[in-house]
Enzyme design. Structure first.
Site, short mmCIF file in Angstrom:
data_model
loop_
_atom_site.label_atom_id
_atom_site.label_comp_id
_atom_site.label_asym_id
_atom_site.label_seq_id
_atom_site.Cartn_x
_atom_site.Cartn_y
_atom_site.Cartn_z
N ASP A 110 -28.99 8.48 34.86
CA ASP A 110 -29.44 9.86 35.03
C ASP A 110 -29.33 10.15 36.51
OD1 ASP A 110 -30.43 9.91 32.60
OD2 ASP A 110 -32.63 9.42 33.00
P1 NAP Z 1 -31.15 5.49 33.80
O1 NAP Z 1 -30.65 6.75 33.66
O2 NAP Z 1 -32.31 4.96 32.85
O3 NAP Z 1 -29.92 4.55 32.98
C1 NAP Z 1 -29.49 3.31 33.08
C2 NAP Z 1 -28.47 2.65 32.42
O4 NAP Z 1 -28.47 1.47 32.58
C3 NAP Z 1 -28.34 2.92 30.93
O5 NAP Z 1 -27.81 4.12 30.70
C4 NAP Z 1 -27.82 1.91 30.27
O6 NAP Z 1 -26.66 1.97 29.51
C5 NAP Z 1 -27.47 0.61 31.48
N1 NAP Z 1 -27.82 -0.62 31.16
C6 NAP Z 1 -29.08 -0.90 30.44
N2 NAP Z 1 -28.90 -2.34 30.48
C7 NAP Z 1 -27.71 -2.61 31.09
C8 NAP Z 1 -26.95 -3.85 31.50
N3 NAP Z 1 -27.43 -5.04 31.02
N4 NAP Z 1 -25.75 -3.75 32.00
C9 NAP Z 1 -25.24 -2.54 32.47
N5 NAP Z 1 -25.92 -1.46 32.26
C10 NAP Z 1 -26.92 -1.49 31.74
O7 NAP Z 1 -31.28 4.82 35.14
P2 NAP Z 1 -31.07 5.43 36.55
O8 NAP Z 1 -29.93 6.25 36.64
O9 NAP Z 1 -31.45 4.41 37.27
O10 NAP Z 1 -32.15 6.39 36.53
C11 NAP Z 1 -33.68 6.19 36.55
C12 NAP Z 1 -34.39 7.16 35.30
O11 NAP Z 1 -35.78 6.41 35.25
C13 NAP Z 1 -34.53 8.32 35.85
O12 NAP Z 1 -34.42 9.34 34.94
C14 NAP Z 1 -35.74 8.69 36.76
O13 NAP Z 1 -36.43 9.75 36.62
C15 NAP Z 1 -36.65 7.58 35.68
N6 NAP Z 1 -37.86 7.04 36.39
C16 NAP Z 1 -37.56 6.38 37.35
C17 NAP Z 1 -38.90 6.06 38.17
C18 NAP Z 1 -38.74 5.45 39.48
O14 NAP Z 1 -39.81 5.18 40.04
N7 NAP Z 1 -37.63 4.63 39.59
C19 NAP Z 1 -40.21 6.53 37.60
C20 NAP Z 1 -40.02 7.13 36.62
C21 NAP Z 1 -38.71 7.62 35.88
P3 NAP Z 1 -26.28 0.98 28.51
O15 NAP Z 1 -27.29 0.88 27.55
O16 NAP Z 1 -25.12 1.73 27.83
O17 NAP Z 1 -25.65 0.01 28.94
#
Ligand code: NAP
Length: 462
Positions: free
Chosen positions: A389
């Site tokens: 994301d």
């Molecule tokens: P993300 O959008 O949740 O994507 C994470 C990706 O990691 C997934 O598409 C997944 O794809 C991949 N993944 C999972 N396990 C894996 C593994 N073992 N090896 C390799 N890849 C793996 O993560 P992000 O880009 O860090 O974004 C964070 C999201 O969380 C945002 O939408 C944000 O708004 C939300 N959020 C964050 C917080 C905060 O405080 N940080 C709080 C609330 C919400 P596969 O399954 O294809 O591997």
């Protein structure tokens, strides 16, 4: 203990908390800040114990032993990815402690028929109200994060009217309590109304926004503690509660900004736009190019500048140590390596910073989103590891997407992008990512840690 000595001790510990918090604002001073805060807490506990006259030390010791045992087990067992629900549970315990302290004050008044000062009764009402909202709200947040209750937003008609009604009822009961402080019914009815309010305020929030709510509840638990400080006439509790209240609200604001949501939207279950949007098939079919670790190693061979963009997948696969090893290998070959850290990458604030610090990545090479975006077009290879994301260009281009308007790291503008993840599954927001289908993107499918280790092995061979 003489009052003056007590207050001087509390003042010193409050000073240590404030200096400690200041230290926590920068990674270089964070460890020292944490230590100073811990010293402040130790001092506050020792002084409070020396001053206490009511409860026998055997009870206090039993509480410390049981609490410490639970704390140690939790600290050792908890996965980094489960940290938000642990924080939610801690906030809840803070809230319920305030409810009980205020309740004990009311019971004492009723038993002795004594009339407390208005200031104390106002504090009792505030403790009961905020404490109960925090406890029940945190329980729901914990359940949603842990998957014990569905993480979907629960919305029904008239929800806001019921919430408003409960809030008015709770305020009316608070006024009743202040007018008649010896009437315990007012207090327990207030706690009941606030408990229902706590549940109803958090159920409309979807799992995606839950960490923001946890930050807000953290702030509430601080305010409840500060109110309890007024009941107990404990200055250090008033100060620490206020510090927690203020820092929680600042964190809430930072997270809302990074996710492009207003606090109002988060709290009242107003979801980000999720209109038509594009389907995965439309975005990916026939366009995605996958690469092997050998091919990625060849890319690095020709690169001068590399940016590593970590995300949730790096945390899941615990790839931070191999990532650091890879970066060191590239640097030894004269390549400039930096890390682009998005404020909401992962599942809790500072998630990536904590993991990279654990792997001894230097603070100087960590760049925040705004900084790295300024020169991302000069980066030869952007290595996206487990992020989705936070690098999704739809946030910029599709006003109907769930991510519309969220600031992202613009890796699509780098010369070449390598994305490591296991599949084309979406990230947290549940939408496809056109980055994976761009001409300048190569997908290295696999577990994050294994893929990085494979690149390292391939680099050693070149
Ligand atoms: P993300 O959008 O949740 O994507 C994470 C990706 O990691 C997934 O598409 C997944 O794809 C991949 N993944 C999972 N396990 C894996 C593994 N073992 N090896 C390799 N890849 C793996 O993560 P992000 O880009 O860090 O974004 C964070 C999201 O969380 C945002 O939408 C944000 O708004 C939300 N959020 C964050 C917080 C905060 O405080 N940080 C709080 C609330 C919400 P596969 O399954 O294809 O591997």
């Amino acid at each position: 203990m003489p009052e003056l000595l007590l207050n001087i001790g509390y003042l010193v510990s409050a000073g240590l908390f404030i200096i400690g918090l200041k230290g926590l604002t920068h990674p270089r001073t964070a460890v020292r800040g944490n230590l100073l805060g811990a010293c402040g807490m130790l001092l506050a506990i020792v002084i409070t114990l020396m001053d206490q006259k009511i409860v026998g030390f055997e009870y206090i010791l039993a509480g410390i032993v049981i609490g410490a045992a639970i704390g140690v087990v939790l600290a050792v067992k908890i996965e980094m990815t489960s940290m938000p629900e642990l924080v939610a549970a801690f906030n809840g315990f803070g809230g319920i402690a305030s409810v009980f302290v205020a309740g004990a004050a009311i019971i004492e008044n009723t038993l002795h028929g004594s009339t407390p000062m208005t200031q104390t009764t106002v504090a009792v009402a505030a403790s009961g109200l905020i404490g109960a909202v925090t406890f029940w709200g945190s329980l729901v947040a914990f359940g949603k994060l842990k998957g014990l209750v569905g993480d979907k937003a629960v919305l029904f008609s008239g929800q806001q009217v019921i919430n408003a009604g409960l809030a008015i009822l709770a305020l009316a009961l608070s006024v009743g309590l202040v007018m008649d402080p010896t009437n315990a019914y007012f207090y327990w009815l207030l706690v009941l109304a606030a408990s229902a309010l706590g549940v109803l305020l958090v159920i409309p929030v979807g799992g995606a926004d839950m960490p923001v709510v946890v930050a807000l509840l953290n702030s509430y638990s601080g305010l409840a503690a500060a109110s309890t400080g007024f009941i107990l006439s404990n200055n250090v509790l008033i100060i620490t509660g206020s510090l927690v209240g203020a820092s929680g609200i600042i964190l809430t604001r930072i997270m809302c900004k990074a996710m492009n949501r207003s606090l109002f939207n988060v709290l009242f279950g107003v979801l980000a736009p999720t209109g038509g949007g594009v389907s995965s098939d439309e975005v990916y079919t026939g366009r995605v190019k996958s690469a092997s670790a050998d091919e990625v190693a060849l890319l690095f061979d020709a690169a001068r500048r590399v940016a590593i963009i970590p995300g949730y997948g790096m945390a899941v696969s615990q790839a931070q140590h191999p990532v650091k090893t890879l970066a060191t290998m590239l640097e030894e070959r004269g390549i400039q390596v930096e890390y682009g850290v998005h404020p909401v990458a992962g599942r809790m604030p500072g998630h990536m910073n904590v993991l990279l610090a654990e792997a001894d990545v230097s603070y100087e090479s960590l760049k925040d989103m705004d900084e790295i975006n300024q020169y991302i077009d000069q980066v030869d290879v952007a290595l996206v590891i487990g992020a989705n994301d936070v690098v999704n260009p739809l946030a910029r281009t599709d006003p109907t997407s769930a991510l519309a308007g969220m600031p992202i790291i613009n890796v699509d503008k780098a010369r070449t992008v390598v994305v490591i993840k296991r599949s084309l599954s979406p990230g947290f927001a549940g939408i496809p990512n056109p980055l994976f289908a761009l001409d300048n993107t190569l997908m290295l499918f696999g577990d994050g840690k294994k893929a990085v280790l494979d690149i390292i092995a391939a680099l050693k061979d070149t």
